[in-house]
Write a protein that holds these residues in place. Structure first.
Motif, PDB file in Angstrom:
ATOM      1  N   GLU A 199       0.842  -1.190   0.000  1.00 40.53           N
ATOM      2  CA  GLU A 199       0.000   0.000   0.000  1.00 40.53           C
ATOM      3  C   GLU A 199       0.876   1.239   0.000  1.00 40.53           C
ATOM      4  N   GLY A 200       0.675   2.112  -0.961  1.00 43.26           N
ATOM      5  CA  GLY A 200       1.493   3.307  -1.066  1.00 43.26           C
ATOM      6  C   GLY A 200       2.824   3.003  -1.721  1.00 43.26           C
ATOM      7  N   SER A 201       3.777   3.910  -1.568  1.00 40.57           N
ATOM      8  CA  SER A 201       5.092   3.745  -2.176  1.00 40.57           C
ATOM      9  C   SER A 201       5.955   2.816  -1.334  1.00 40.57           C
ATOM     10  N   ASP A 202       6.962   2.253  -1.972  1.00 36.71           N
ATOM     11  CA  ASP A 202       7.866   1.351  -1.258  1.00 36.71           C
ATOM     12  C   ASP A 202       8.676   2.145  -0.238  1.00 36.71           C
ATOM     13  N   ARG A 203       9.174   1.465   0.793  1.00 37.85           N
ATOM     14  CA  ARG A 203       9.893   2.148   1.865  1.00 37.85           C
ATOM     15  C   ARG A 203      10.769   1.154   2.627  1.00 37.85           C
ATOM     16  N   TRP A 204      11.723   1.712   3.398  1.00 41.69           N
ATOM     17  CA  TRP A 204      12.606   0.896   4.221  1.00 41.69           C
ATOM     18  C   TRP A 204      11.897   0.521   5.519  1.00 41.69           C
ATOM     19  N   VAL A 205      12.069  -0.727   5.949  1.00 42.66           N
ATOM     20  CA  VAL A 205      11.492  -1.180   7.213  1.00 42.66           C
ATOM     21  C   VAL A 205      12.525  -2.048   7.936  1.00 42.66           C
ATOM     22  N   ASP A 206      12.244  -2.325   9.204  1.00 43.71           N
ATOM     23  CA  ASP A 206      13.063  -3.207  10.030  1.00 43.71           C
ATOM     24  C   ASP A 206      12.882  -4.639   9.528  1.00 43.71           C
ATOM     25  N   ALA A 207      13.948  -5.236   8.984  1.00 44.46           N
ATOM     26  CA  ALA A 207      13.848  -6.579   8.407  1.00 44.46           C
ATOM     27  C   ALA A 207      13.544  -7.636   9.456  1.00 44.46           C
ATOM     28  N   VAL A 208      14.014  -7.436  10.679  1.00 43.02           N
ATOM     29  CA  VAL A 208      13.785  -8.431  11.731  1.00 43.02           C
ATOM     30  C   VAL A 208      12.293  -8.600  11.995  1.00 43.02           C
ATOM     31  N   VAL A 209      11.572  -7.494  11.988  1.00 48.61           N
ATOM     32  CA  VAL A 209      10.133  -7.529  12.237  1.00 48.61           C
ATOM     33  C   VAL A 209       9.373  -7.883  10.960  1.00 48.61           C
ATOM     34  N   ALA A 210       9.687  -7.195   9.871  1.00 49.89           N
ATOM     35  CA  ALA A 210       8.911  -7.374   8.637  1.00 49.89           C
ATOM     36  C   ALA A 210       9.060  -8.765   8.044  1.00 49.89           C
ATOM     37  N   GLU A 211      10.220  -9.386   8.217  1.00 50.57           N
ATOM     38  CA  GLU A 211      10.461 -10.686   7.604  1.00 50.57           C
ATOM     39  C   GLU A 211      10.378 -11.841   8.599  1.00 50.57           C
ATOM     40  N   ALA A 212       9.889 -11.579   9.810  1.00 51.85           N
ATOM     41  CA  ALA A 212       9.822 -12.623  10.836  1.00 51.85           C
ATOM     42  C   ALA A 212       8.935 -13.798  10.404  1.00 51.85           C
ATOM     43  N   TRP A 213       7.928 -13.527   9.580  1.00 53.58           N
ATOM     44  CA  TRP A 213       7.046 -14.606   9.118  1.00 53.58           C
ATOM     45  C   TRP A 213       7.790 -15.621   8.251  1.00 53.58           C
ATOM     46  N   MET A 214       8.952 -15.243   7.718  1.00 53.03           N
ATOM     47  CA  MET A 214       9.738 -16.141   6.881  1.00 53.03           C
ATOM     48  C   MET A 214      10.641 -17.063   7.690  1.00 53.03           C
ATOM     49  N   ASP A 215      10.899 -16.733   8.945  1.00 53.10           N
ATOM     50  CA  ASP A 215      11.975 -17.366   9.712  1.00 53.10           C
ATOM     51  C   ASP A 215      11.747 -18.856   9.980  1.00 53.10           C
ATOM     52  N   ASP A 216      12.853 -19.600   9.943  1.00 51.79           N
ATOM     53  CA  ASP A 216      12.832 -20.977  10.426  1.00 51.79           C
ATOM     54  C   ASP A 216      13.127 -20.970  11.927  1.00 51.79           C
ATOM     55  N   GLY A 217      13.388 -22.125  12.514  1.00 48.55           N
ATOM     56  CA  GLY A 217      13.604 -22.208  13.947  1.00 48.55           C
ATOM     57  C   GLY A 217      14.867 -21.542  14.424  1.00 48.55           C
ATOM     58  N   CYS A 218      15.775 -21.189  13.523  1.00 47.89           N
ATOM     59  CA  CYS A 218      17.014 -20.491  13.877  1.00 47.89           C
ATOM     60  C   CYS A 218      16.995 -19.040  13.417  1.00 47.89           C
ATOM     61  N   LEU A 219      15.784 -18.532  13.107  1.00 46.74           N
ATOM     62  CA  LEU A 219      15.577 -17.128  12.714  1.00 46.74           C
ATOM     63  C   LEU A 219      16.298 -16.795  11.410  1.00 46.74           C
ATOM     64  N   GLY A 220      16.381 -17.781  10.530  1.00 46.44           N
ATOM     65  CA  GLY A 220      16.978 -17.559   9.228  1.00 46.44           C
ATOM     66  C   GLY A 220      15.959 -17.712   8.115  1.00 46.44           C
ATOM     67  N   HIS A 221      16.259 -17.128   6.965  1.00 53.10           N
ATOM     68  CA  HIS A 221      15.391 -17.225   5.794  1.00 53.10           C
ATOM     69  C   HIS A 221      16.199 -16.863   4.554  1.00 53.10           C
TER      70      HIS A 221
END
Length: 340
Positions: A199-221
């Motif tokens: 929604e809206g223009s692209d922007r920088w975000v905190d990857a730890v929070v924004a990409e947490a849904w991707m993480d495996d059990g060791c917080l990697g993706h």
């Protein structure tokens, strides 16, 4: 000192639940943990089946999801520490997710870590979003607080693209287990699930929070390019052992977990008192005693933003990330080498 091609090799073998490595030339005691789990079934067989888009080939085969895992080799000469990795984690990655349904591929990489960091930069070399140290982020992919809805993800705090904030993408450090530590920022468009619209223009975000849904059990993706990595060291003690990294001991300085590409050590969340440090600078580090008993500048991995590095204290080795070549300090170093 030793000639640069006379490496002293350290191989972190499989099959050892915990091991202490020989003392390296710079007297850093290396503790490594690698797993076997021979014959173990994938932790998340359902998710593994969903990673159905072929993306690995003959030259970059799929990373093993069960033992035997790939080894990380570490060697030292008179100028650098060399960390040879395949970008593959030494553990089961079957619980990760990503928009393209891809799997991690083995891509051989040798990271060079300067043994003698350059003199400190006056204000540091920016890597992150320029935000102050903040409250803890969601505690991994199992947390109910991990944002997954379109509304929550599009509402994340952000910084404008093309503005004063210019985060460093790609790897900024490497861990003892061979996993790359990437910078703390990402573009929101690259963090959204396939069924969520920006929604809206692209922007920088905190990857730890924004990409947490991707993480495996060791917080990697995976990155958009398919490289396995992590962004933060928010592991529980059990996770850290399972992820091939040494645990903390109560009342003591956290052990070495890896190295930033500017040459400074990367340690866990405890300082010499056994407590979280209260004097970390803007980059995420401080000068003081480490787990080896030596007093030196070093970084700490914590559970608050920026989780590891907000900036480099010294100039990073340019060969570790193609984006480093445009840093003023790297250009000056290249110029000096050309004059020799």
């Amino acid at each position: 000192s030793s000639p640069r091609n006379a490496h002293r090799h350290l191989r972190l073998p499989l099959g050892e639940p915990r091991m202490a490595a020989p003392c390296l030339l710079d007297k850093v005691l290396l503790l490594g943990v690698l797993l076997t789990g021979v014959g173990a079934a994938p932790h998340c067989p359902g998710k593994l089946q969903q990673l159905s888009s072929p993306n690995c080939g003959v030259e970059d085969p799929e990373c093993p999801v069960e033992a035997p895992f790939h080894r990380t080799n570490i060697s030292v000469d008179g100028a650098f520490r060399y960390v040879e990795t395949s970008y593959c984690p030494p553990y089961d990655w079957s619980c990760l997710s990503n928009q393209k349904a891809r799997r991690p591929c083995a891509r051989k990489q040798t990271f060079k870590i300067p043994l003698e960091p350059t003199p400190p930069a006056a204000e540091g070399i920016p890597l992150g979003l320029g935000w102050p140290r903040a409250s803890p982020a969601p505690a991994g992919a199992a947390s109910a607080d991990v944002p997954t809805s379109a509304e929550a993800l599009n509402a994340l705090p952000s910084a404008e693209l093309g503005g004063d904030v210019r985060p460093m993408l790609g790897a900024i450090a490497v861990l003892l287990n061979g996993v790359a530590l990437n910078g703390v920022a990402t573009k929101l468009s690259e963090a959204l699930p396939a069924d969520v619209r920006l929604e809206g223009s692209d922007r920088w975000v905190d990857a730890v929070v924004a990409e947490a849904w991707m993480d495996d059990g060791c917080l990697g993706h995976l990155s958009s390019g398919g490289n396995y990595h992590t962004h933060a060291g928010r592991w529980s003690p059990e996770q850290r052992m399972a992820c091939g990294l040494p645990q903390d001991d109560a009342g003591q300085h956290s052990p070495l977990l890896g190295w930033a590409f500017d040459g400074h050590g990367l340690f866990g969340p405890q300082d010499a008192s056994g407590q979280p440090p209260t004097d970390l600078d803007a980059c995420g580090g401080h000068a003081g005693l480490t787990a080896t008993g030596e007093s030196q500048y070093h970084y700490h991995m914590t559970d608050v933003y920026p989780y590891a590095l907000e900036c480099y204290r010294s100039c990073p080795e340019p060969s570790n990330n193609f984006r480093f070549k445009d840093l003023p300090c790297a250009k000056r170093a290249a110029q000096r080498e050309g004059e020799l």
